[in-house]
Design a protein around this motif. Structure first.
Motif, PDB file in Angstrom:
ATOM      1  N   ALA A 162       0.859  -1.191   0.000  1.00  0.00           N
ATOM      2  CA  ALA A 162       0.000   0.000   0.000  1.00  0.00           C
ATOM      3  C   ALA A 162       0.888   1.232   0.000  1.00  0.00           C
ATOM      4  N   PRO A 163       0.735   2.132  -0.991  1.00  0.00           N
ATOM      5  CA  PRO A 163       1.602   3.319  -1.054  1.00  0.00           C
ATOM      6  C   PRO A 163       1.432   4.209   0.175  1.00  0.00           C
ATOM      7  N   ALA A 164       2.528   4.855   0.561  1.00  0.00           N
ATOM      8  CA  ALA A 164       2.511   5.806   1.679  1.00  0.00           C
ATOM      9  C   ALA A 164       3.136   7.110   1.198  1.00  0.00           C
ATOM     10  N   PRO A 165       2.456   8.260   1.403  1.00  0.00           N
ATOM     11  CA  PRO A 165       3.018   9.536   0.931  1.00  0.00           C
ATOM     12  C   PRO A 165       4.282   9.900   1.699  1.00  0.00           C
ATOM     13  N   ALA A 166       5.220  10.560   1.001  1.00  0.00           N
ATOM     14  CA  ALA A 166       6.466  11.009   1.616  1.00  0.00           C
ATOM     15  C   ALA A 166       6.368  12.490   1.954  1.00  0.00           C
ATOM     16  N   THR A 167       7.080  12.909   3.011  1.00  0.00           N
ATOM     17  CA  THR A 167       7.101  14.307   3.414  1.00  0.00           C
ATOM     18  C   THR A 167       8.007  15.093   2.478  1.00  0.00           C
ATOM     19  N   PRO A 168       7.520  16.151   1.828  1.00  0.00           N
ATOM     20  CA  PRO A 168       8.378  16.930   0.931  1.00  0.00           C
ATOM     21  C   PRO A 168       9.513  17.616   1.683  1.00  0.00           C
ATOM     22  N   LEU A 169      10.630  17.758   1.015  1.00  0.00           N
ATOM     23  CA  LEU A 169      11.787  18.411   1.629  1.00  0.00           C
ATOM     24  C   LEU A 169      11.449  19.821   2.075  1.00  0.00           C
ATOM     25  N   ALA A 170      10.677  20.535   1.280  1.00  0.00           N
ATOM     26  CA  ALA A 170      10.366  21.932   1.593  1.00  0.00           C
ATOM     27  C   ALA A 170       9.572  22.087   2.881  1.00  0.00           C
ATOM     28  N   ASP A 171       8.934  21.008   3.353  1.00  0.00           N
ATOM     29  CA  ASP A 171       8.126  21.088   4.567  1.00  0.00           C
ATOM     30  C   ASP A 171       8.927  20.775   5.837  1.00  0.00           C
ATOM     31  N   LEU A 172      10.206  20.436   5.696  1.00  0.00           N
ATOM     32  CA  LEU A 172      10.995  19.979   6.833  1.00  0.00           C
ATOM     33  C   LEU A 172      11.901  21.082   7.358  1.00  0.00           C
ATOM     34  N   ARG A 173      12.094  21.096   8.669  1.00  0.00           N
ATOM     35  CA  ARG A 173      12.954  22.081   9.300  1.00  0.00           C
ATOM     36  C   ARG A 173      13.879  21.391  10.294  1.00  0.00           C
ATOM     37  N   PRO A 174      15.174  21.360  10.024  1.00  0.00           N
ATOM     38  CA  PRO A 174      16.093  20.804  11.015  1.00  0.00           C
ATOM     39  C   PRO A 174      16.228  21.738  12.203  1.00  0.00           C
ATOM     40  N   ALA A 175      16.818  21.244  13.281  1.00  0.00           N
ATOM     41  CA  ALA A 175      17.076  22.095  14.449  1.00  0.00           C
ATOM     42  C   ALA A 175      18.007  23.233  14.054  1.00  0.00           C
ATOM     43  N   PRO A 176      17.910  24.376  14.721  1.00  0.00           N
ATOM     44  CA  PRO A 176      18.807  25.490  14.398  1.00  0.00           C
ATOM     45  C   PRO A 176      20.273  25.078  14.518  1.00  0.00           C
ATOM     46  N   SER A 177      21.089  25.646  13.656  1.00  0.00           N
ATOM     47  CA  SER A 177      22.520  25.337  13.682  1.00  0.00           C
ATOM     48  C   SER A 177      23.146  25.811  14.985  1.00  0.00           C
ATOM     49  N   ARG A 178      24.033  24.956  15.537  1.00  0.00           N
ATOM     50  CA  ARG A 178      24.743  25.286  16.778  1.00  0.00           C
ATOM     51  C   ARG A 178      26.135  25.852  16.513  1.00  0.00           C
ATOM     52  N   VAL A 179      26.527  25.945  15.252  1.00  0.00           N
ATOM     53  CA  VAL A 179      27.911  26.276  14.906  1.00  0.00           C
ATOM     54  C   VAL A 179      27.996  27.687  14.353  1.00  0.00           C
ATOM     55  N   ASP A 180      28.916  28.474  14.894  1.00  0.00           N
ATOM     56  CA  ASP A 180      29.203  29.806  14.365  1.00  0.00           C
ATOM     57  C   ASP A 180      29.929  29.635  13.029  1.00  0.00           C
ATOM     58  N   PRO A 181      29.349  30.095  11.914  1.00  0.00           N
ATOM     59  CA  PRO A 181      29.992  29.882  10.617  1.00  0.00           C
ATOM     60  C   PRO A 181      31.166  30.808  10.346  1.00  0.00           C
ATOM     61  N   GLY A 182      31.372  31.805  11.177  1.00  0.00           N
ATOM     62  CA  GLY A 182      32.394  32.799  10.905  1.00  0.00           C
ATOM     63  C   GLY A 182      33.787  32.227  10.691  1.00  0.00           C
ATOM     64  N   PRO A 183      34.320  31.429  11.632  1.00  0.00           N
ATOM     65  CA  PRO A 183      35.669  30.884  11.430  1.00  0.00           C
ATOM     66  C   PRO A 183      35.771  29.987  10.191  1.00  0.00           C
ATOM     67  N   LEU A 184      34.703  29.304   9.857  1.00  0.00           N
ATOM     68  CA  LEU A 184      34.710  28.452   8.664  1.00  0.00           C
ATOM     69  C   LEU A 184      34.746  29.303   7.397  1.00  0.00           C
ATOM     70  N   ARG A 185      34.026  30.418   7.415  1.00  0.00           N
ATOM     71  CA  ARG A 185      34.059  31.339   6.276  1.00  0.00           C
ATOM     72  C   ARG A 185      35.448  31.927   6.082  1.00  0.00           C
ATOM     73  N   ASP A 186      36.145  32.145   7.180  1.00  0.00           N
ATOM     74  CA  ASP A 186      37.509  32.674   7.067  1.00  0.00           C
ATOM     75  C   ASP A 186      38.427  31.704   6.325  1.00  0.00           C
ATOM     76  N   ILE A 187      38.121  30.420   6.385  1.00  0.00           N
ATOM     77  CA  ILE A 187      38.977  29.401   5.759  1.00  0.00           C
ATOM     78  C   ILE A 187      38.627  29.206   4.291  1.00  0.00           C
ATOM     79  N   VAL A 188      37.337  29.106   3.957  1.00  0.00           N
ATOM     80  CA  VAL A 188      36.957  28.737   2.582  1.00  0.00           C
ATOM     81  C   VAL A 188      36.207  29.842   1.851  1.00  0.00           C
ATOM     82  N   GLY A 189      35.850  30.924   2.528  1.00  0.00           N
ATOM     83  CA  GLY A 189      35.053  31.977   1.909  1.00  0.00           C
ATOM     84  C   GLY A 189      33.590  31.811   2.224  1.00  0.00           C
ATOM     85  N   ALA A 190      32.891  32.920   2.380  1.00  0.00           N
ATOM     86  CA  ALA A 190      31.485  32.897   2.805  1.00  0.00           C
ATOM     87  C   ALA A 190      30.595  32.147   1.833  1.00  0.00           C
TER      88      ALA A 190
END
Length: 500
Positions: free
Chosen positions: A38-66
């Motif tokens: 029996a088919p089961a509908p899948a949740t669209p990606l656009a409807d999903l929200r992961p938990a807020p990011s815990r990581v400050d992106p600033g130091p990573l941007r300094d390494i590879v660019g924003a």
């Protein structure tokens, strides 16, 4: 925040390019009626929200660019797991707790090294990401004890670094996808000859990190046998291993990183041996009355030759359902238009061989169609010595029981043994239920002389059985190497090597 759209992405909750989606063949449609799916509908990606990011992106941007640091929901979610059926079912159900906090895309070895140095000092877990095709939980670290999770996507490391036509070797950046590598090498008259089912999306670095094996392994060998040298970034520094075609200068440290699944370092470039591009390859089909008779013929070819480029034997059920043939179907590919005759086999001509060739990357798309229709389908594989294969084949079938239809083929052969690749199709079950089934099958594999994985890898799914297979002393040896290379244990924690 930025959304990464520079490279074609996998279908969410499925495989590959949606334009390549396939309809179920009539033989499979009738099978679904028997399974009462029996088919089961899948949740669209656009409807999903992961938990807020815990990581400050600033130091990573300094390494590879924003522009190359991504915290948007879609990019993070697409790197929240691999492509096993349980992974896809969790995605379809909207379970997104495994999404990394940030996705970073370096373009050089030095940037990868700088990222690992920073993440180690900041106690951030790191998941190396290539093609995202793991089917054993290789992208699902146990990262609860860390301050966050950084996915390092290597897609920008995608160049031909060097080509030595005299020695027939090439150095390729680890993030290069297999089709791009093959195209570049073909233009120079060479081929890797490495064509796993994941070929369209998998990367050169991923092939090395998981000891990949391709469908033409009979003629070209496994990927780890192709590797001449590796460059690796680790939290403790960089290494280059492999200096000559052969050496007696101590243990071969390439073997430490081949199959290490991102737990000891991140492979940034791979030097591989090449083969001349063959002028043509012909594919033929042969039928044996039984799988056991086909097994004897395949062993004779593997041990005494002539060994073809592709050697693939399906059991009776797989032959019937996938190719509508009786008996056990053998697909043989050679660089010669007239294949060597096989005693005891009925020649079926090139048509069925060409049919297999056209569809050799379509299996994951067929799985998507089965999941859409409400069926459960998953694969697992093993390998053993020739004398143990018949017993192992029967033991795995017995361990599955009557709930699933079980298909099997041999596609990787050696003088001493071969692999067995199983596909299980049945009514829809949960990932937890599948884990119970797979545990029973894994127990049977180890009890009957098989290895827990021939080419899918260990990840988290096979880890406990890997420990049983190699023993605690071997695991302690790997832990010692990890402590030196990755002092804070940030690289894919819990994958391959159990957490202490």
């Amino acid at each position: 925040m930025s959304h990464m759209a520079e490279r074609a992405e996998h279908l969410w909750g499925g495989w590959g390019d949606p334009a390549n989606a396939m309809a179920l063949p009539p033989s499979i449609q009738s099978l679904l009626g028997v399974l009462n799916t029996a088919p089961a509908p899948a949740t669209p990606l656009a409807d999903l929200r992961p938990a807020p990011s815990r990581v400050d992106p600033g130091p990573l941007r300094d390494i590879v660019g924003a522009a190359h640091v991504h915290t948007d929901d879609a990019t993070r979610l697409r790197r929240s797991g691999g492509k096993s059926t349980p992974d896809l079912l969790r995605q379809r159900a909207g379970e997104v707790s495994s999404a990394p906090d940030v996705v970073v895309c370096p373009s050089t070895h030095d940037e990868v090294q700088a990222l690992l140095t920073f993440c180690s000092s900041a106690r951030l877990a790191v998941v190396p990401h290539g093609g995202g095709t793991s089917v054993v939980g290789g992208l699902s670290p146990q990262a609860d004890r860390y301050a966050g999770v950084v996915a390092i996507d290597l897609w920008r490391l995608n160049s031909l670094v060097d080509l030595d036509p005299v020695s027939r070797i090439a150095t390729l950046s680890a993030g290069m996808r297999a089709p791009d590598a093959e195209t570049i090498l073909n233009q120079q008259g060479f081929t890797l000859g490495h064509f796993p089912q994941s070929f369209e999306y998998a990367t050169i670095g991923g092939f090395a990190a998981t000891r990949s094996s391709g469908q033409a392994s009979a003629g070209y060998g496994r990927f780890d046998a192709m590797v001449v040298a590796l460059t690796v970034a680790t939290p403790a520094g960089s290494l280059t291993v492999g200096r000559a075609p052969a050496s007696a200068a101590g243990p071969d440290l390439r073997q430490l990183f081949l199959g290490s699944e991102g737990t000891l370092g991140i492979i940034t470039s791979v030097t591989v041996r090449l083969r001349p591009l063959p002028p043509e390859t012909t594919y033929h089909g042969w039928s044996f009355p039984t799988f056991d008779e086909g097994l004897d013929a395949v062993r004779a070819l593997a041990q005494d030759g002539p060994l073809p480029t592709v050697l693939r034997l399906s059991d009776e059920l797989e032959s019937t359902l996938q190719y509508s043939t009786d008996g056990a179907l053998l697909i043989v590919a050679t660089p010669h238009p007239h294949p060597h005759p096989l005693p005891g086999a009925t020649g079926l001509g090139p048509e069925i061989g060409e049919k297999w060739l056209r569809g050799r990357y379509s299996g994951p798309y067929l799985r998507d169609a089965l999941l859409d229709a409400g069926a459960f389908v998953e694969t697992l594989e093993t390998a053993a010595f020739w004398s143990r294969l018949p017993q192992l084949y029967r033991a795995v079938r017995d361990a599955f029981g009557d709930t699933f239809l079980l298909l099997c083929h041999i596609s990787h052969v050696y003088e001493t043994g071969a692999s067995l690749y199983f596909t299980a199709v049945g009514p829809m079950i949960s990932p937890a239920h599948w884990s119970e089934v797979k545990a029973a099958v894994s127990d049977a594999i180890l009890a009957n002389g098989g290895t827990i994985s021939h080419h899918h890898g260990v990840g988290t799914d096979h880890r406990d059985w890997y420990v049983r297979e190699v023993g605690e002393l071997a695991i302690d040896t790997l832990r010692a190497a990890k402590r030196r290379l990755d002092p804070h244990g940030i690289l894919n924690p819990g994958v391959l090597i159990p957490l202490p």
